[in-house]
Design an enzyme around this catalytic site. Structure first.
Site, PDB file in Angstrom:
ATOM      1  N   GLY A 317       0.806  -1.211   0.000  1.00  0.00           N
ATOM      2  CA  GLY A 317       0.000   0.000   0.000  1.00  0.00           C
ATOM      3  C   GLY A 317       0.838   1.260   0.000  1.00  0.00           C
ATOM      4  O   GLY A 317       1.886   1.344  -0.650  1.00  0.00           O
ATOM      5  N   SER A 318       0.383   2.248   0.765  1.00  0.00           N
ATOM      6  CA  SER A 318       0.990   3.585   0.712  1.00  0.00           C
ATOM      7  C   SER A 318       2.423   3.633   1.210  1.00  0.00           C
ATOM      8  O   SER A 318       3.148   4.583   0.911  1.00  0.00           O
ATOM      9  CB  SER A 318       0.138   4.574   1.507  1.00  0.00           C
ATOM     10  OG  SER A 318      -1.131   4.727   0.907  1.00  0.00           O
ATOM     11  N   THR A 319       2.865   2.630   1.983  1.00  0.00           N
ATOM     12  CA  THR A 319       4.256   2.637   2.448  1.00  0.00           C
ATOM     13  C   THR A 319       5.231   2.443   1.289  1.00  0.00           C
ATOM     14  O   THR A 319       6.427   2.676   1.453  1.00  0.00           O
ATOM     15  CB  THR A 319       4.487   1.540   3.502  1.00  0.00           C
ATOM     16  OG1 THR A 319       4.076   0.274   2.965  1.00  0.00           O
ATOM     17  CG2 THR A 319       3.703   1.833   4.774  1.00  0.00           C
ATOM     18  N   PHE A 320       4.715   2.042   0.123  1.00  0.00           N
ATOM     19  CA  PHE A 320       5.574   1.878  -1.050  1.00  0.00           C
ATOM     20  C   PHE A 320       5.659   3.155  -1.881  1.00  0.00           C
ATOM     21  O   PHE A 320       6.475   3.250  -2.798  1.00  0.00           O
ATOM     22  CB  PHE A 320       5.058   0.728  -1.925  1.00  0.00           C
ATOM     23  CG  PHE A 320       6.106   0.104  -2.809  1.00  0.00           C
ATOM     24  CD1 PHE A 320       6.984  -0.836  -2.320  1.00  0.00           C
ATOM     25  CD2 PHE A 320       6.231   0.491  -4.134  1.00  0.00           C
ATOM     26  CE1 PHE A 320       7.948  -1.415  -3.135  1.00  0.00           C
ATOM     27  CE2 PHE A 320       7.199  -0.075  -4.964  1.00  0.00           C
ATOM     28  CZ  PHE A 320       8.063  -1.025  -4.454  1.00  0.00           C
ATOM     29  N   SER A 373      -1.295  11.222   1.437  1.00  0.00           N
ATOM     30  CA  SER A 373      -1.339   9.877   0.854  1.00  0.00           C
ATOM     31  C   SER A 373      -2.266   9.826  -0.352  1.00  0.00           C
ATOM     32  O   SER A 373      -3.186   8.999  -0.437  1.00  0.00           O
ATOM     33  CB  SER A 373      -1.781   8.861   1.906  1.00  0.00           C
ATOM     34  OG  SER A 373      -1.367   7.558   1.543  1.00  0.00           O
TER      35      SER A 373
END
Length: 602
Positions: A317-320, A373
């Site tokens: 998800g958004s951590t990438f 995000s």
């Protein structure tokens, strides 16, 4: 005539003197005596030859067997310690107590007397903390080979020996102990009852952990003094090697407690926390929950023996998103001061894509894209990168490759084929915000270390190697790793991530006096290619300190429950506690431009 003379006269008349004439000994008799003596001497010489020449090897072997003390090895394993020398796994000598009732006899008894089992049970009851009736029941009516107790320590064994009871036999064996309990179970693993490794380092480093032992033979004189001759090579060598980990038990315990609290609070399935040294790939923390106690592994489901952080895949998800922006910067398709128009939603190949709140943010820079995000902002940024080149970068980063690590059971991620990725526009679009492919939490930590250390892909690892005695290995030297990104690209992305902690969803990780960068993530959870309604994975990744990055902290929680379950509410508080402990234990000084702020308290 005097009386004395008269007495002598009478005596001489009573016992007259006799004179025996000497006769010569017959020659034949002398020959026989001489022959007998010669035959006797020949017999003695023959016996000496027989004993000292013909029977010498056998007699020497029998003598040596009586003089030689042999010690059989019991098959111990090497210990495992953490980075500071704290014991994680060790072998201790334990004893089994066997009884042979037909030989029961007490010191001072008549050798022919055989004691009743009740007599022996009364002596052993106090030492074994077992009722007399139960001991008598265990002995039963068998004559020999009855196992009375197991797991006796050396002190208890010595007390039983001191009783001097004939018919009791103590069998020594090694027992694997894990003093830290569940703290390192996920990476160390355990041995089963037959001492066969079943998981973790116990299994993957089995050969390294086996202690090199041999039968010890030592000759002793009649008084017990060791004799210096015929010593076996390595007789006095002691194998005291230990396997040293990079993990820190203090920080591991802090992370485990914080993670377990969050998993329980949010009624999640499981969680994982990782702390990695970005310069050399050493892991200071690798913990997951729920875990198990390797000392009592039989009380737990085998499903807990897996280490999720290296064996289970999920969509990051958004951590990438920071990694994707780094790729775009590296290829020059976006600029550090560039802007993007976030419209809130759009369609790609007929598929609708929107932000998590379905709202647009207007024209924003890339730092703001990470702060809010924005999925739309990421899609528009990454579509400047050709899909084929984008896929090549994901492959170069090793998304679908097994990480180069010493962690047992590590698996490769999953990535669509290049043909699918290039021909279907929805694939690079979803990959832009971290979905449509999968990896492990460990791989995510490695890729964020790539940004933190200036673009080098270092190998994550948890062991420093075998060390002798009490010596400990210094921290691993900085490993060069493959340089994939330009240092200035990594620096820009770190600054953007710092804004997430200062102004965005990562505010909960903000620590006075320290520059910390981060990115939250709340991703849909997929199973067999289908997204599970309502199921999500919440995560947070932190870099610290931003001005001189040393560590990456990753927290991932699987399927937290509740409408307010997000990366910022579930994962950030756990990461914050770990960061505070890390700052204190590693003595990290405040950041250069924030020296007037107060440092974090541990």
């Amino acid at each position: 005539m005097p009386a004395s003379r008269a007495r002598r006269s009478r005596s001489s008349r009573r016992w007259p003197h006799r004179v025996i004439a000497l006769e010569s000994v017959p020659a034949n008799r002398m020959r026989w005596v001489f022959a007998i003596l010669c035959f006797g001497l020949i017999g003695l010489v023959g016996r000496m030859v027989w004993l000292q020449v013909l029977q010498a090897p056998d007699l020497e072997a029998r003598a040596r067997s009586l003089q030689t003390q042999r010690t059989q090895p019991i098959g111990t394993r090497r210990s495992i310690v953490d980075r500071n020398g704290r014991l994680v796994a060790l072998d201790e000598k334990r004893f089994r107590l066997w009884a042979h009732p037909r030989y029961f006899n007490f010191p001072g008894d008549d050798p022919e007397l055989i004691r009743k089992p009740s007599d022996v049970a009364s002596k052993l009851s106090g030492l074994l903390s077992i009722p007399i009736a139960e001991l008598i029941q265990r002995l039963g009516d068998r004559d020999s080979g009855v196992k009375i107790a197991e797991g006796l320590d050396i002190e208890s064994a010595n007390e039983i020996r001191s009783l001097g009871i004939s018919g009791l036999d103590l069998e020594a064996y090694p027992q694997r102990l894990y003093p830290q309990g569940s703290l390192f179970a996920n990476v160390v693993g355990f041995l089963n009852m037959d001492r066969v490794p079943q998981a973790g380092l116990e299994q993957s480093r089995h050969e390294d952990l086996q202690r090199h032992e041999q039968v010890r033979s030592l000759r002793r004189g009649a008084d017990g003094t060791p004799l210096p001759d015929d010593l076996d090579p390595g007789m006095f060598y002691g194998d005291d090697l230990r396997l040293q980990l990079t993990l820190d038990a203090r920080l591991q315990e802090l992370a485990e407690k914080s993670l377990a609290t969050a998993v329980k609070k949010w009624k999640a399935k499981k969680g994982v926390a990782i702390v990695m040294d970005v310069s050399n790939g050493e892991l200071l923390v690798l913990t997951s929950t729920p875990s198990y106690d390797p000392n009592k592994y039989w009380d737990f489901s085998p499903s807990r023996f897996r280490e999720w952080s290296v064996q289970d895949l999920y969509e990051p998800g958004s951590t990438f998103k920071p990694i994707n922006l780094a790729l775009a910067l590296q290829e020059g398709v976006i600029q550090p001061k560039g802007m993007v128009n976030d419209t809130g939603s759009l369609k790609i190949g007929g598929w609708p894509i929107s932000n998590h709140d379905r709202k647009g943010n207007g024209v924003i820079d890339y730092a703001t894209v990470l702060q809010v995000s924005s999925n739309i902002g990421m899609v528009k940024a990454m579509r400047n990168l050709k899909p084929s080149l984008y896929w090549d970068w994901l492959r170069r980063l090793g998304v679908d490759s097994r990480p180069d690590t010493d962690l047992p059971g590590a698996v490769a991620g999953q990535l669509k084929t290049k043909e699918q990725f290039v021909s279907q526009p929805i694939e690079p679009a979803t990959a832009a915000f971290g979905q449509g492919f999968s990896l492990t939490p460990l791989k995510l930590a490695q890729l964020h270390a790539l940004i933190a250390n200036g673009g080098r892909l270092v190998s994550p690892h948890i062991t420093r190697g075998l060390r002798a005695g009490e010596s400990l290995a210094p921290p691993s030297a900085a490993r060069s790793g493959q340089q994939l990104l330009r240092p200035e690209v990594a620096r820009v992305v770190r600054e953007w991530m710092e804004s997430v902690v200062e102004k965005g969803s990562g505010k909960g990780a903000k620590t006075p006096g320290y520059r910390i960068g981060g990115k939250t993530g709340t991703a849909q959870k997929a199973m067999n290619g289908i997204y599970i309604p309502g199921a999500k994975i919440c995560s947070f990744v932190a870099h610290l300190p931003v001005d001189n990055p040393r560590y990456v902290v990753v927290v991932v929680v699987d399927e937290p429950q509740g409408a307010n379950a997000y990366g910022s509410t579930v994962a950030v508080p756990v990461a914050k506690e770990i960061i505070d402990g890390l700052l204190v234990l590693e003595k990290i000084p405040p950041s250069n431009n924030q020296t007037n702020s107060q440092p974090a308290k541990g």
